[in-house]
Design a protein around this motif. Structure first.
Motif, short mmCIF file in Angstrom:
data_model
loop_
_atom_site.label_atom_id
_atom_site.label_comp_id
_atom_site.label_asym_id
_atom_site.label_seq_id
_atom_site.Cartn_x
_atom_site.Cartn_y
_atom_site.Cartn_z
N ALA A 60 -27.05 38.21 -30.78
CA ALA A 60 -26.07 38.39 -31.86
C ALA A 60 -24.75 37.72 -31.49
CB ALA A 60 -25.86 39.87 -32.14
N LEU A 61 -24.30 37.87 -30.24
CA LEU A 61 -23.07 37.22 -29.81
C LEU A 61 -23.23 35.70 -29.84
CD1 LEU A 61 -22.02 39.51 -26.84
CD2 LEU A 61 -20.93 39.35 -29.08
N LEU A 68 -21.74 31.28 -23.59
CA LEU A 68 -22.62 31.92 -22.62
C LEU A 68 -21.91 32.21 -21.30
CD1 LEU A 68 -25.89 29.85 -23.11
CD2 LEU A 68 -25.40 32.13 -23.94
N GLU A 69 -20.83 31.50 -21.01
CA GLU A 69 -20.12 31.67 -19.75
C GLU A 69 -19.11 32.81 -19.81
OE1 GLU A 69 -19.68 28.67 -21.53
OE2 GLU A 69 -21.51 27.82 -20.72
N SER A 70 -19.04 33.52 -20.91
CA SER A 70 -18.03 34.56 -21.09
C SER A 70 -18.21 35.71 -20.11
CB SER A 70 -18.10 35.13 -22.51
OG SER A 70 -17.86 34.15 -23.46
N LYS A 71 -17.10 36.35 -19.77
CA LYS A 71 -17.10 37.57 -18.96
C LYS A 71 -16.94 38.74 -19.91
CE LYS A 71 -16.67 35.48 -14.88
NZ LYS A 71 -17.81 34.70 -14.64
N TYR A 80 -16.12 46.80 -26.53
CA TYR A 80 -16.25 45.88 -25.42
C TYR A 80 -15.48 44.61 -25.75
CZ TYR A 80 -20.09 49.07 -24.61
OH TYR A 80 -20.83 50.19 -24.43
N SER A 81 -15.07 43.90 -24.73
CA SER A 81 -14.36 42.64 -24.97
C SER A 81 -15.01 41.55 -24.15
CB SER A 81 -12.88 42.78 -24.62
OG SER A 81 -12.72 42.91 -23.23
N PHE A 82 -14.70 40.31 -24.53
CA PHE A 82 -15.18 39.17 -23.77
C PHE A 82 -14.04 38.16 -23.65
CE2 PHE A 82 -15.93 37.96 -28.14
CZ PHE A 82 -15.55 36.63 -28.18
N VAL A 83 -14.08 37.41 -22.58
CA VAL A 83 -13.12 36.34 -22.33
C VAL A 83 -13.91 35.17 -21.78
CG1 VAL A 83 -11.07 35.62 -21.06
CG2 VAL A 83 -11.29 37.99 -21.80
N LYS A 89 -10.74 35.02 -26.54
CA LYS A 89 -10.92 36.45 -26.33
C LYS A 89 -11.45 37.08 -27.61
CE LYS A 89 -7.01 36.70 -23.18
NZ LYS A 89 -5.71 37.31 -22.90
N GLY A 90 -12.16 38.17 -27.46
CA GLY A 90 -12.65 38.88 -28.62
C GLY A 90 -13.17 40.25 -28.24
#
Length: 92
Positions: A60-61, A68-71, A80-83, A89-90
């Protein structure tokens, strides 16, 4: 004579397609194993969910172009967040 030639060309074309699809499938399998599996593992570790659920969330993401390299970081039980490396960011 023309039927035999057409049949020979059709068989050669099927062999060619089989070999190219086999090569393409191998590339896809390698990409899944080397890129997507570690991505799903990172998602699973952050979310603390099963492998199947992590795969659904990861796909879904990916659908929404999350790199794909997001943390991933857990903010609370449902947020939850990703960077990513570029600073994108999101939350989800």
């Amino acid at each position: 004579m023309n039927e035999n030639l057409a049949l020979l060309l059709a068989i050669l074309y099927l062999i060619y397609r089989f070999k190219t699809y086999k090569k393409t499938n191998k590339i896809i399998e390698d990409r899944i194993e080397n890129v997507h599996k570690p991505y799903f593992k990172r998602v699973r570790d952050v979310l603390g969910c099963s492998e199947e659920e992590a795969e659904k969330v990861g796909l879904a993401l990916d659908k929404y172009l999350v790199p794909l390299e997001s943390k991933f970081y857990k903010i609370d039980d449902s947020t939850y967040s990703f960077v990513d490396a570029g600073g994108l960011k999101g939350t989800f």
